[in-house]
Design a protein around this motif. Structure first.
Motif, mmCIF file in Angstrom:
data_model
loop_
_atom_site.group_PDB
_atom_site.id
_atom_site.type_symbol
_atom_site.label_atom_id
_atom_site.label_comp_id
_atom_site.label_asym_id
_atom_site.label_seq_id
_atom_site.Cartn_x
_atom_site.Cartn_y
_atom_site.Cartn_z
ATOM 1 N N UNK A 154 10.729 -1.246 -10.564
ATOM 2 C CA UNK A 154 11.441 -2.522 -10.674
ATOM 3 C C UNK A 154 12.691 -2.559 -9.808
ATOM 4 N N UNK A 155 13.251 -1.394 -9.481
ATOM 5 C CA UNK A 155 14.475 -1.354 -8.671
ATOM 6 C C UNK A 155 14.194 -1.391 -7.173
ATOM 7 N N UNK A 156 12.931 -1.289 -6.771
ATOM 8 C CA UNK A 156 12.588 -1.293 -5.351
ATOM 9 C C UNK A 156 12.732 -2.701 -4.790
ATOM 10 N N UNK A 175 0.824 -1.213 0.000
ATOM 11 C CA UNK A 175 0.000 0.000 0.000
ATOM 12 C C UNK A 175 0.859 1.266 0.000
ATOM 13 N N UNK A 176 1.991 1.223 0.725
ATOM 14 C CA UNK A 176 2.814 2.434 0.876
ATOM 15 C C UNK A 176 3.950 2.539 -0.138
ATOM 16 N N UNK A 177 4.455 1.376 -0.609
ATOM 17 C CA UNK A 177 5.634 1.396 -1.485
ATOM 18 C C UNK A 177 5.308 1.110 -2.950
ATOM 19 N N UNK A 178 4.045 0.809 -3.245
ATOM 20 C CA UNK A 178 3.621 0.626 -4.628
ATOM 21 C C UNK A 178 2.301 1.363 -4.827
ATOM 22 N N UNK A 179 1.923 1.547 -6.056
ATOM 23 C CA UNK A 179 0.615 2.149 -6.342
ATOM 24 C C UNK A 179 -0.386 1.009 -6.523
ATOM 25 N N UNK A 180 -1.216 0.806 -5.506
ATOM 26 C CA UNK A 180 -2.193 -0.282 -5.523
ATOM 27 C C UNK A 180 -3.480 0.207 -6.187
ATOM 28 N N UNK A 181 -3.874 -0.482 -7.255
ATOM 29 C CA UNK A 181 -5.097 -0.115 -7.968
ATOM 30 C C UNK A 181 -6.271 -1.013 -7.585
ATOM 31 N N UNK A 182 -5.960 -2.204 -7.108
ATOM 32 C CA UNK A 182 -7.023 -3.125 -6.673
ATOM 33 C C UNK A 182 -6.493 -4.016 -5.566
ATOM 34 N N UNK A 183 -7.247 -4.131 -4.500
ATOM 35 C CA UNK A 183 -6.915 -5.048 -3.405
ATOM 36 C C UNK A 183 -8.227 -5.691 -2.959
ATOM 37 N N UNK A 184 -8.403 -6.962 -3.335
ATOM 38 C CA UNK A 184 -9.686 -7.635 -3.095
ATOM 39 C C UNK A 184 -9.444 -9.001 -2.484
ATOM 40 N N UNK A 185 -10.200 -9.296 -1.428
ATOM 41 C CA UNK A 185 -10.078 -10.608 -0.779
ATOM 42 C C UNK A 185 -10.987 -11.614 -1.475
ATOM 43 N N UNK A 186 -10.387 -12.729 -1.899
ATOM 44 C CA UNK A 186 -11.144 -13.802 -2.557
ATOM 45 C C UNK A 186 -11.340 -14.910 -1.529
ATOM 46 N N UNK A 187 -12.563 -15.008 -1.022
ATOM 47 C CA UNK A 187 -12.842 -15.945 0.082
ATOM 48 C C UNK A 187 -12.629 -17.387 -0.328
ATOM 49 N N UNK A 188 -12.985 -17.748 -1.569
ATOM 50 C CA UNK A 188 -12.855 -19.145 -2.016
ATOM 51 C C UNK A 188 -11.396 -19.612 -2.011
#
Length: 438
Positions: A422-424, A397-410
């Protein structure tokens, strides 16, 4: 010895004048040379008046003269000098400020003709910097610039420079150096260089640590009083000093700024640029200005309400070239949109955005623009992260640009999609889970 004298006199000045805000009466003098247009000369004199106000002076009268070249002995011609003498007697002005850097001989000749303190544009700027410096590094840099300015002007200037007490152009080491010879000044200059070298080494180690952590660094640059500190405070929720004065900020400050996705970047507020910035100051503040050179991205803040904004932009670009920072990607931020004139036209030199730093929606738009630029420099990723990897999820969340974060229960995993440098170091963890997903 010289260091003890300077410290003692500074303490005396602060104690004697801590509550004294008496404004000095000032006369301004400028020469318009053939290469200066009427508009440029007028803007330059207006800027000198603003500098005088910042130094707590009140402009009583402005003198200007058109010449093919400045008078080698007295800067202005004989007739204008006599006129200045007469007005000086009538107004009883405390200070006369010239809109150029005077040579030692000009300074000496004018001082013998005029019964007032004579200072030039360079000394005025140095005086303002002496007021504004707060950190140890800033104070040392200003003192170094003042001593380098003073050194060639010792001869014949002892009486003026040794005056004690408050006054424009008398702050810092200048007022104590009458009786000090060149050897003592050179010794002090050497001592300051040694102290600054230690600070520079510390700053360099700090930069290297930031690079290892791959923190994205953004530098705010711009002409003085363009609104950099105001915007810096809105982007970082910091408390950098902001005021409608030239050089309100002198010491650089670095804070985290959080972009719309939650990505954290480092933002640095820098000292404002100005036309004809004294070379002694550029040299003394070289280590501070290195913050700009080390940036990954530059926000060039422009006061779009200022009629001379085009020359302000040119001045900044010229100084960036001198710092070898002209190749760094730049986004021009035209600030004070609500006060723009109808004749304002954005420059085509770089991408730009128009905002008012006091409008939250404008600041949010700027953050979005910065994030858009970052994404173009990053690589896309898509991974499945187990819930047990809470630390990694937080880092994403802090070190990348997160566009989607979704929990898949299955599947009992988090689907995460975003962009990363890429260098991080975190790119390795992302690659590991990408391989597991396959």
């Amino acid at each position: 010895m010289i260091r003890e004298i300077i410290h003692r006199k500074r303490q005396e000045y602060l104690l004697n004048n801590i509550d004294q805000q008496t404004s000095e009466v000032v006369l301004l003098v400028g020469c318009q040379l053939p290469y200066n247009t009427d508009e440029h000369f007028e803007n330059s004199m207006n800027e000198l008046a603003s500098l005088t106000k910042t130094a707590n002076g009140t402009v009583r009268m402005v003198f200007s003269q058109k010449r093919d070249r400045v008078h080698s002995a007295t800067y202005i011609g004989k007739g204008k000098l006599e006129e200045l003498c007469n007005v000086l007697e009538e107004t009883e002005a405390d200070v006369i400020i010239f809109n150029d850097e005077l040579s030692p001989s000009q300074l000496r000749n004018l001082s013998s003709e005029l019964d007032a303190r004579i200072i030039d544009r360079t000394q005025l700027i140095l005086d303002i910097f002496a007021q504004r410096a707060r950190t140890k590094e800033g104070k040392l840099q200003v003192e170094l610039a003042q001593l380098n300015y003073l050194l060639p002007r010792l001869s014949g200037q002892g009486i003026n420079l040794s005056r004690q007490g408050a006054g424009i152009g008398t702050r810092g080491p200048g007022e104590t150096q009458l009786e000090t010879d060149r050897r003592h000044i050179r010794t002090r200059v050497y001592e300051i260089h040694q102290q600054l070298l230690q600070i520079v080494n510390h700053r360099t180690r700090y930069r290297e640590r930031r690079k290892r952590n791959r923190a994205f660094q953004i530098a705010l640059v711009g002409y003085t009083n363009a609104g950099k500190s105001t915007l810096f405070n809105r982007l970082t929720e910091a408390e950098s000093f902001e005021e409608n004065l030239l050089f309100a900020t002198l010491d650089p400050m670095t804070r985290k700024t959080i972009l719309p996705s939650g990505y954290q970047a480092l933002l640095t507020d820098t000292v404002g640029f100005i036309q004809d910035l004294p070379t002694t100051l550029v040299a003394a503040f070289r280590s501070t200005l290195e913050e700009v050179k080390e940036a990954d991205f530059i926000l060039h803040i422009v006061d779009s309400s200022n009629e001379d904004y085009e020359n302000h932009e040119k001045t900044v670009y010229t100084l960036l070239e001198e710092l070898d920072a002209a190749s760094i990607p730049i986004l021009t931020v035209y600030n004070k949109q609500d006060e723009q004139s109808l004749n304002f036209v954005p420059s085509p030199r770089s991408e730009f955005i128009q905002i008012s730093a006091y409008q939250k929606e404008d600041v949010d738009r700027l953050k979005g623009k910065i994030q858009y630029y970052l994404k173009k420099e990053m690589e896309n990723y898509s991974v499945k992260i187990p819930p047990a990897e809470g630390k990694l999820l937080s880092q994403l969340r802090t070190d990348t640009i997160v566009e989607e974060l979704k929990f898949v229960e299955e599947e009992d995993v988090y689907n995460v999609r975003g962009s990363v440098f890429s260098s991080h170091s975190i790119a390795g963890d992302i690659e590991k889970y990408s391989q597991k997903g396959k």
